[in-house]
Design a protein around this motif. Sequence first.
Motif, PDB file in Angstrom:
ATOM      1  N   ILE A   1       5.009  10.340  -8.669  1.00  0.00           N
ATOM      2  CA  ILE A   1       5.536   9.209  -7.912  1.00  0.00           C
ATOM      3  C   ILE A   1       5.792   8.035  -8.854  1.00  0.00           C
ATOM      4  O   ILE A   1       6.814   7.340  -8.760  1.00  0.00           O
ATOM      5  CB  ILE A   1       4.546   8.780  -6.810  1.00  0.00           C
ATOM      6  N   ALA A   2       4.873   7.836  -9.796  1.00  0.00           N
ATOM      7  CA  ALA A   2       4.973   6.702 -10.720  1.00  0.00           C
ATOM      8  C   ALA A   2       6.188   6.810 -11.628  1.00  0.00           C
ATOM      9  O   ALA A   2       6.712   5.789 -12.087  1.00  0.00           O
ATOM     10  CB  ALA A   2       3.704   6.605 -11.566  1.00  0.00           C
TER      11      ALA A   2
ATOM     12  N   GLU B   1       4.741  -1.262   4.566  1.00  0.00           N
ATOM     13  CA  GLU B   1       4.510  -2.514   3.852  1.00  0.00           C
ATOM     14  C   GLU B   1       5.043  -3.699   4.650  1.00  0.00           C
ATOM     15  O   GLU B   1       5.862  -4.484   4.168  1.00  0.00           O
ATOM     16  CB  GLU B   1       5.117  -2.448   2.458  1.00  0.00           C
TER      17      GLU B   1
ATOM     18  N   TRP C   1       8.850   3.413   4.478  1.00  0.00           N
ATOM     19  CA  TRP C   1       8.415   2.559   3.371  1.00  0.00           C
ATOM     20  C   TRP C   1       8.272   1.110   3.819  1.00  0.00           C
ATOM     21  O   TRP C   1       7.212   0.501   3.679  1.00  0.00           O
ATOM     22  CB  TRP C   1       9.436   2.697   2.254  1.00  0.00           C
TER      23      TRP C   1
ATOM     24  N   LYS D   1       0.804  -1.227   0.000  1.00  0.00           N
ATOM     25  CA  LYS D   1       0.000   0.000   0.000  1.00  0.00           C
ATOM     26  C   LYS D   1       0.837   1.276   0.000  1.00  0.00           C
ATOM     27  O   LYS D   1       0.279   2.369  -0.006  1.00  0.00           O
ATOM     28  CB  LYS D   1      -0.945   0.011   1.205  1.00  0.00           C
TER      29      LYS D   1
ATOM     30  N   PRO E   1       0.118  11.440  -8.086  1.00  0.00           N
ATOM     31  CA  PRO E   1       0.519  10.040  -8.300  1.00  0.00           C
ATOM     32  C   PRO E   1       1.391   9.842  -9.529  1.00  0.00           C
ATOM     33  O   PRO E   1       2.280   8.985  -9.539  1.00  0.00           O
ATOM     34  CB  PRO E   1      -0.824   9.320  -8.438  1.00  0.00           C
TER      35      PRO E   1
ATOM     36  N   LEU F   1       1.915   7.158  -0.541  1.00  0.00           N
ATOM     37  CA  LEU F   1       2.984   8.126  -0.781  1.00  0.00           C
ATOM     38  C   LEU F   1       2.525   9.452  -1.385  1.00  0.00           C
ATOM     39  O   LEU F   1       2.973  10.511  -0.934  1.00  0.00           O
ATOM     40  CB  LEU F   1       4.056   7.474  -1.658  1.00  0.00           C
TER      41      LEU F   1
ATOM     42  N   PHE G   1       8.975   4.924  -9.784  1.00  0.00           N
ATOM     43  CA  PHE G   1       8.777   3.480  -9.676  1.00  0.00           C
ATOM     44  C   PHE G   1       8.705   2.806 -11.046  1.00  0.00           C
ATOM     45  O   PHE G   1       9.001   1.617 -11.170  1.00  0.00           O
ATOM     46  CB  PHE G   1       7.521   3.183  -8.858  1.00  0.00           C
TER      47      PHE G   1
ATOM     48  N   ALA H   1       2.606   2.676  -2.338  1.00  0.00           N
ATOM     49  CA  ALA H   1       2.427   3.486  -3.542  1.00  0.00           C
ATOM     50  C   ALA H   1       1.160   4.328  -3.477  1.00  0.00           C
ATOM     51  O   ALA H   1       1.087   5.412  -4.058  1.00  0.00           O
ATOM     52  CB  ALA H   1       2.406   2.594  -4.779  1.00  0.00           C
ATOM     53  N   THR H   2       0.151   3.841  -2.753  1.00  0.00           N
ATOM     54  CA  THR H   2      -1.090   4.609  -2.620  1.00  0.00           C
ATOM     55  C   THR H   2      -0.996   5.623  -1.482  1.00  0.00           C
ATOM     56  O   THR H   2      -1.675   6.651  -1.513  1.00  0.00           O
ATOM     57  CB  THR H   2      -2.288   3.673  -2.379  1.00  0.00           C
TER      58      THR H   2
END
Length: 205
Positions: A38-39, A84, A80, A22, A35, A27, A42, A24-25
């Motif tokens: 952020i993407a 997770e 992080w 979770k 988003p 952050l 990644f 990534a959601t």
Amino acid sequence: MANKAPVEVVAFDIDGVLVEPKFATVLPGLLNRPPSEIAEFFGGPFKQCLLGRADLLGELPVVLRNWEWQGSVEQFVELWFGVESNVNQAMLAFADTLRANGIRCILASTQERHRARSLEALLGVGTRFERAFFSCDVGFQKLNPEFFTAIANMMSLPPIRFGLIDDVAANVESAQSLGWRGAVFRIGGNVESVAEALGVQFAEI
């Protein structure tokens, strides 16, 4: 022809199967960044970390400055990995049951090195799980059949003796193309259906 050979080794995916992913959601809201921004990380530099070609701690300083993160790199990584680390106890119990009945359990996951080492400790590699195979060490992500070929070779077993539990259907199909059994599972799903797909007699366990 269907694979009728008994499974000797079950490989567990981590994110989405054993651990709830979770970060990534979380952050974008944490950093107050879109988003899409952020993407970019990644979907870009981070992919090289997943293949062991770059080090996360070397890639993060620049991107964290761009994200205006106020803490240290170490604090970011700690956050992080902490976010997770929510383990799916039902699937851990399933692994324990398999082991109690003579089926070997391993981890098979797309991870960069630092989180891989953290997950080994969190999930009990060497105790609950016999071994861990990560993309950063193997050099391939799971979508590539070479990932599964490498596991079979390192464990000196034919592919038909392996089963994979993964939350991504394409990964399962990649393993199945080599003769593995496979089960698509996402946290909250039915463990009994996993046992059936792998050819494990769940009622007898």
